[in-house]
Design a protein around this motif. Structure first.
Motif, PDB file in Angstrom:
ATOM      1  N   UNK A   1       0.701  -1.403   0.026  1.00  0.00           N
ATOM      2  CA  UNK A   1       0.172  -0.104  -0.039  1.00  0.00           C
ATOM      3  C   UNK A   1       0.686   1.225  -0.169  1.00  0.00           C
ATOM      4  N   UNK A   2       2.083   1.271   0.138  1.00  0.00           N
ATOM      5  CA  UNK A   2       3.105   2.388   0.410  1.00  0.00           C
ATOM      6  C   UNK A   2       2.886   3.567  -0.780  1.00  0.00           C
ATOM      7  N   UNK A   3       2.717   3.169  -2.070  1.00  0.00           N
ATOM      8  CA  UNK A   3       2.457   4.154  -3.135  1.00  0.00           C
ATOM      9  C   UNK A   3       1.019   4.860  -3.073  1.00  0.00           C
ATOM     10  N   UNK A   4       0.218   4.280  -2.426  1.00  0.00           N
ATOM     11  CA  UNK A   4      -1.214   4.727  -2.453  1.00  0.00           C
ATOM     12  C   UNK A   4      -1.401   5.544  -0.982  1.00  0.00           C
TER      13      UNK A   4
ATOM     14  N   UNK B   1      15.762  -3.565  -2.191  1.00  0.00           N
ATOM     15  CA  UNK B   1      16.150  -2.188  -1.855  1.00  0.00           C
ATOM     16  C   UNK B   1      15.414  -0.938  -2.334  1.00  0.00           C
ATOM     17  N   UNK B   2      14.190  -1.006  -3.048  1.00  0.00           N
ATOM     18  CA  UNK B   2      13.417  -0.038  -3.136  1.00  0.00           C
ATOM     19  C   UNK B   2      12.789   0.706  -1.988  1.00  0.00           C
ATOM     20  N   UNK B   3      12.705   2.103  -2.292  1.00  0.00           N
ATOM     21  CA  UNK B   3      11.927   2.822  -1.132  1.00  0.00           C
ATOM     22  C   UNK B   3      10.438   2.696  -1.169  1.00  0.00           C
ATOM     23  N   UNK B   4       9.845   2.392   0.043  1.00  0.00           N
ATOM     24  CA  UNK B   4       8.516   2.125  -0.135  1.00  0.00           C
ATOM     25  C   UNK B   4       7.670   3.352   0.503  1.00  0.00           C
TER      26      UNK B   4
ATOM     27  N   UNK C   1      10.882   3.637  11.427  1.00  0.00           N
ATOM     28  CA  UNK C   1      10.801   3.441   9.919  1.00  0.00           C
ATOM     29  C   UNK C   1      12.461   3.312   9.589  1.00  0.00           C
ATOM     30  N   UNK C   2      13.215   4.214  10.040  1.00  0.00           N
ATOM     31  CA  UNK C   2      14.309   3.906   9.636  1.00  0.00           C
ATOM     32  C   UNK C   2      15.433   2.902  10.374  1.00  0.00           C
ATOM     33  N   UNK C   3      15.017   2.622  11.770  1.00  0.00           N
ATOM     34  CA  UNK C   3      15.993   2.009  12.313  1.00  0.00           C
ATOM     35  C   UNK C   3      15.742   0.476  11.828  1.00  0.00           C
ATOM     36  N   UNK C   4      14.452  -0.024  11.632  1.00  0.00           N
ATOM     37  CA  UNK C   4      14.049  -1.226  11.241  1.00  0.00           C
ATOM     38  C   UNK C   4      13.841  -1.381   9.633  1.00  0.00           C
ATOM     39  N   UNK C   5      14.289  -0.419   8.919  1.00  0.00           N
ATOM     40  CA  UNK C   5      14.174  -0.472   7.561  1.00  0.00           C
ATOM     41  C   UNK C   5      12.932  -0.752   6.925  1.00  0.00           C
ATOM     42  N   UNK C   6      11.887  -0.040   7.447  1.00  0.00           N
ATOM     43  CA  UNK C   6      10.441  -0.651   7.062  1.00  0.00           C
ATOM     44  C   UNK C   6      10.172   0.177   5.955  1.00  0.00           C
TER      45      UNK C   6
END
Length: 396
Positions: A48-51, A85-88, A74-79
């Motif tokens: 759902x990230x893009x929406x 490796x794509x950014x969500x 979000x950043x510590x757990x690389x969520x």
């Protein structure tokens, strides 16, 4: 697919009809994320990230005082990174800088407030540090996670003149910040009179311009009683100060309310702010951070302390405020509030849960649900009456 993920994976609150951004916000508003929590959030973002409306999520995170926690998780757990490796999520740097910037800001506040605490100690004043500083260091255990503002200090009323002298000696003045933020303008007579007559459990705040990029102003907020003057509750500050316990704040030996009194303080303050017109008008009435504070404080209580809490609430007659805070916190974080504790304070009639404006002498009933109001940026437009209290609104 998205609805199924929200219902089956992320949603743990009792709030209905909240959007995916609010659902994600509540899932991330945790000091601890289990491996399963992380996997569910990551799966949700993968689909759902893009929406998502990330602008809305940022706005709500700021309004609710939890952007540093969201950013850290979000950043510590690389969520917000896919398996390849794509950014969500857009603008990863915002989330990291929100946490790191808050850490630097809190350290700067701590350097200043340590001087105040040393001066209080040197003067031999009886006091207890409340709320933000105690929670940031002693409960969250990470100076970057929780945004901190003023230094709240509980004092006996007889100590206020000496506190004032200490504050002024350190460059603080009662007033509001000037337009250019370079000086403090004293409050007008009307403001001073209204606060002196009607808000006798606290004093107008003391300010000192910080003239820093990360901190605009330092604020000292003396409190003389944990209960509002119109509550009818008789409890002298001396009782709470006698139970105060040692702590270390900003590297200085200090004092804070005992753990049970901290719960009472947070519950009473939550009830006051959620139902007072002034706080509703500035959007500080309902924030997820307040509910998270209570959850974390409750988590630290032993069974014996929980029994003491029940007895002490009965002693002071503040069960309505405690029930109000526990009830609504359980709507946001149902798995983290003991149900038997809520039942312990449940009144025969709970109509007061929907009432606001009582302390203003203008009681009104909400015609909207709690969940609807919690995430409505313009809920103040629903007010049928408005505050007439002059003076400070949002200082930090």
């Amino acid at each position: 697919m998205a609805d199924a993920l929200i219902d089956d994976g992320l949603k743990h609150s009792r709030l209905s009809d909240i959007g995916p951004e609010a659902t994600l916000l509540l899932a991330l508003a945790r000091l601890r994320l289990t491996a399963m929590d992380q996997e569910r959030i990551h799966q949700f973002l993968s689909v759902n990230g893009r929406d998502l409306d990330w602008g809305l999520l940022l706005d709500q995170a700021c309004r609710h005082g939890i952007l540093p926690i969201i950013g850290r998780n979000l950043t510590k757990h690389r969520l917000i990174h896919s398996a390849d490796g794509r950014t969500l999520a857009p603008y990863r740097w915002i989330y990291y800088y929100a946490y790191d910037g808050n850490r630097r800001r809190n350290l700067a506040l701590g350097d200043e407030y340590a001087k105040v605490i040393r001066s209080l100690n040197d003067a031999g004043l009886d006091y207890a540090i409340r709320k933000g500083p105690v929670l940031t260091e002693g409960v969250y255990h990470d100076v970057g996670l929780r945004r901190m503002g003023d230094l709240d200090v509980l004092l006996h009323s007889k100590s206020l003149p000496e506190f004032r002298s200490i504050a002024e000696g350190l460059g603080y003045t009662q007033g509001h910040l000037s337009r250019n933020a370079e000086q403090v303008v004293p409050f007008d007579r009307r403001t001073q009179l209204v606060w002196r007559v009607n808000i006798t459990n606290s004093s107008l705040p003391f300010l000192k311009p910080a003239q820093r990029d990360d901190v605009e102003v330092f604020v000292l907020d003396p409190c003389l009683n944990l209960f509002q003057p119109t509550s009818g509750i008789e409890a002298d500050a001396e009782e709470f100060l006698a139970r105060a316990v040692d702590t270390v704040a900003f590297g200085e030996q200090s004092y804070m309310l005992d753990p049970v009194d901290q719960i009472i303080d947070v519950c009473v303050q939550m009830h006051v702010e959620a139902t007072t017109l002034m706080y509703i008008e500035i959007g500080k009435d309902l924030t997820i951070l307040k509910f998270l504070d209570l959850v974390e404080l409750l988590r630290r209580l032993s069974d014996e302390q929980l029994e003491t809490l029940v007895a002490r609430v009965r002693q002071y007659g503040c069960g309505e405020s405690v029930y109000y805070a526990l009830h609504y916190t359980s709507q946001v974080f149902p798995d983290d509030v003991p149900q038997d504790l809520i039942v312990e304070f449940e009144p025969a009639v709970s109509d007061f849960l929907d009432i606001y404006g009582v302390l203003d002498g203008k009681p009104q009933r909400w015609d909207r649900s709690f969940g609807d109001r919690l995430f409505d940026q313009r809920r103040w437009e629903s007010l049928k009456v408005h505050s007439t209290v002059p003076g400070p609104r949002a200082l930090v």
